[in-house]
Motif scaffolding. Structure first.
Motif, mmCIF file in Angstrom:
data_model
loop_
_atom_site.group_PDB
_atom_site.id
_atom_site.type_symbol
_atom_site.label_atom_id
_atom_site.label_comp_id
_atom_site.label_asym_id
_atom_site.label_seq_id
_atom_site.Cartn_x
_atom_site.Cartn_y
_atom_site.Cartn_z
ATOM 1 N N ALA A 14 0.823 -1.210 0.000
ATOM 2 C CA ALA A 14 0.000 0.000 0.000
ATOM 3 C C ALA A 14 0.861 1.265 0.000
ATOM 4 O O ALA A 14 0.342 2.367 -0.129
ATOM 5 C CB ALA A 14 -0.915 0.009 1.221
ATOM 6 N N VAL A 15 2.179 1.109 0.138
ATOM 7 C CA VAL A 15 3.076 2.270 0.179
ATOM 8 C C VAL A 15 3.122 2.945 -1.186
ATOM 9 O O VAL A 15 3.251 2.279 -2.214
ATOM 10 C CB VAL A 15 4.493 1.852 0.629
ATOM 11 N N HIS A 23 13.549 5.229 -0.790
ATOM 12 C CA HIS A 23 12.967 4.235 0.104
ATOM 13 C C HIS A 23 13.845 3.002 0.166
ATOM 14 O O HIS A 23 14.463 2.616 -0.824
ATOM 15 C CB HIS A 23 11.569 3.822 -0.373
ATOM 16 N N HIS A 24 13.892 2.397 1.332
ATOM 17 C CA HIS A 24 14.590 1.138 1.531
ATOM 18 C C HIS A 24 13.547 0.030 1.535
ATOM 19 O O HIS A 24 12.544 0.114 2.242
ATOM 20 C CB HIS A 24 15.334 1.159 2.874
ATOM 21 N N VAL A 25 13.768 -1.008 0.719
ATOM 22 C CA VAL A 25 12.861 -2.153 0.672
ATOM 23 C C VAL A 25 13.683 -3.398 0.980
ATOM 24 O O VAL A 25 14.736 -3.624 0.376
ATOM 25 C CB VAL A 25 12.202 -2.293 -0.719
ATOM 26 N N MET A 41 7.959 -8.339 3.850
ATOM 27 C CA MET A 41 8.534 -7.139 3.252
ATOM 28 C C MET A 41 8.603 -6.041 4.309
ATOM 29 O O MET A 41 7.718 -5.907 5.147
ATOM 30 C CB MET A 41 7.700 -6.676 2.059
ATOM 31 N N TYR A 42 9.689 -5.275 4.237
ATOM 32 C CA TYR A 42 9.910 -4.136 5.129
ATOM 33 C C TYR A 42 10.140 -2.908 4.262
ATOM 34 O O TYR A 42 10.920 -2.950 3.322
ATOM 35 C CB TYR A 42 11.129 -4.372 6.011
ATOM 36 N N ILE A 43 9.454 -1.826 4.582
ATOM 37 C CA ILE A 43 9.614 -0.568 3.865
ATOM 38 C C ILE A 43 10.213 0.446 4.836
ATOM 39 O O ILE A 43 9.651 0.683 5.905
ATOM 40 C CB ILE A 43 8.264 -0.032 3.329
ATOM 41 N N ASP A 44 11.345 1.011 4.479
ATOM 42 C CA ASP A 44 12.044 1.990 5.324
ATOM 43 C C ASP A 44 12.246 1.458 6.739
ATOM 44 O O ASP A 44 12.117 2.186 7.724
ATOM 45 C CB ASP A 44 11.293 3.325 5.327
ATOM 46 N N GLY A 45 12.543 0.163 6.846
ATOM 47 C CA GLY A 45 12.864 -0.461 8.125
ATOM 48 C C GLY A 45 11.678 -0.966 8.922
ATOM 49 O O GLY A 45 11.856 -1.601 9.954
ATOM 50 N N ALA A 46 10.453 -0.715 8.474
ATOM 51 C CA ALA A 46 9.260 -1.138 9.212
ATOM 52 C C ALA A 46 8.536 -2.248 8.457
ATOM 53 O O ALA A 46 8.473 -2.226 7.223
ATOM 54 C CB ALA A 46 8.321 0.051 9.408
ATOM 55 N N PRO A 47 7.956 -3.213 9.194
ATOM 56 C CA PRO A 47 7.184 -4.252 8.515
ATOM 57 C C PRO A 47 6.055 -3.640 7.693
ATOM 58 O O PRO A 47 5.404 -2.694 8.125
ATOM 59 C CB PRO A 47 6.616 -5.089 9.667
ATOM 60 N N ASP A 48 5.857 -4.194 6.496
ATOM 61 C CA ASP A 48 4.813 -3.695 5.603
ATOM 62 C C ASP A 48 3.653 -4.673 5.600
ATOM 63 O O ASP A 48 3.856 -5.882 5.678
ATOM 64 C CB ASP A 48 5.374 -3.544 4.189
ATOM 65 N N GLN A 49 2.462 -4.162 5.493
ATOM 66 C CA GLN A 49 1.280 -5.009 5.322
ATOM 67 C C GLN A 49 1.229 -5.382 3.851
ATOM 68 O O GLN A 49 0.629 -4.692 3.054
ATOM 69 C CB GLN A 49 0.019 -4.255 5.749
ATOM 70 N N ASN A 50 1.899 -6.459 3.512
ATOM 71 C CA ASN A 50 2.053 -6.825 2.112
ATOM 72 C C ASN A 50 1.279 -8.082 1.779
ATOM 73 O O ASN A 50 0.835 -8.791 2.660
ATOM 74 C CB ASN A 50 3.536 -7.008 1.779
ATOM 75 N N THR A 51 1.176 -8.327 0.515
ATOM 76 C CA THR A 51 0.510 -9.533 0.040
ATOM 77 C C THR A 51 1.500 -10.326 -0.789
ATOM 78 O O THR A 51 1.967 -9.858 -1.816
ATOM 79 C CB THR A 51 -0.706 -9.160 -0.832
ATOM 80 N N PHE A 52 1.846 -11.504 -0.307
ATOM 81 C CA PHE A 52 2.715 -12.417 -1.031
ATOM 82 C C PHE A 52 1.998 -13.746 -1.166
ATOM 83 O O PHE A 52 1.320 -14.174 -0.225
ATOM 84 C CB PHE A 52 4.015 -12.689 -0.257
ATOM 85 N N PRO A 53 2.165 -14.419 -2.255
ATOM 86 C CA PRO A 53 1.602 -15.766 -2.331
ATOM 87 C C PRO A 53 2.448 -16.721 -1.488
ATOM 88 O O PRO A 53 3.618 -16.462 -1.235
ATOM 89 C CB PRO A 53 1.723 -16.101 -3.818
#
Length: 176
Positions: A14-15, A23-25, A41-53
């Motif tokens: 959602a970023v 940005h750091h990924v 996944m981490y965006i800028d050092g924080a856990p991201d609410q991501n969708t991975f299969p």
């Protein structure tokens, strides 16, 4: 192996990366448990609410492509990559947050490949450079699909606005 049935994993976030900021990924993969093989996944050092299969990653000797699509040779990442690390361990979220802006020393434990991507002059004529050095080992990369001249499709100034903190980090320890 991803949701498209090919040898690639597709993730969403959602970023909004179209904010003109650096940005750091970071992406981790835990394949230790057969039922919980999972990417994070981490965006800028924080856990991201991501969708991975949920996927199985098979061992193979296929080349690793950064910013390119193996199935569509003309499809490239529309952005800049400044530093790429491949580890043989799962980095803890605190390691990712604390060391995301650091250049690592040669010989860092558990680091399999490390591309600083700083071989050329930012925005200069770098057409004589055809490889990027692996500072962790002997997996030097071949440059393909970029012109290596001018301000687009070239080595870049990774922080022209001086938004990233200085690289003042202690030695990173092996993951537990």
């Amino acid at each position: 192996y991803g949701s498209n049935g090919r040898n690639e994993v597709i993730a969403t976030s959602a970023v909004d990366f179209n904010d003109t900021k650096w940005h750091h990924v970071a992406i981790t993969f835990d394949g230790r448990e057969s039922l919980s093989k999972r990417f994070n996944m981490y965006i800028d050092g924080a856990p991201d609410q991501n969708t991975f299969p949920t996927v199985n990653i098979d061992t193979n000797d296929d080349p690793v492509r950064i910013g390119a699509n193996v199935d569509i040779p003309t499809a490239f990442f529309n952005g800049a990559v400044s530093d790429l690390r491949i580890w043989k361990v799962i980095r803890k979220s605190t390691d990712i947050a604390n060391f995301r802006n650091c250049q690592l020393a040669s010989g860092t434990p558990c680091l399999v490949a490390y591309y600083k991507l700083n071989e050329g002059l930012p925005n200069g004529n770098n057409t004589s450079i055809n490889k990027v050095k692996d500072d962790a080992g002997s997996n030097d990369g071949t440059i393909a699909g970029i012109s290596l001249t001018g301000s687009v499709s070239n080595f870049i100034d990774v922080d022209p606005a001086n938004e990233r903190p200085p690289n003042t980090c202690s030695t990173i320890l092996p993951a537990q």
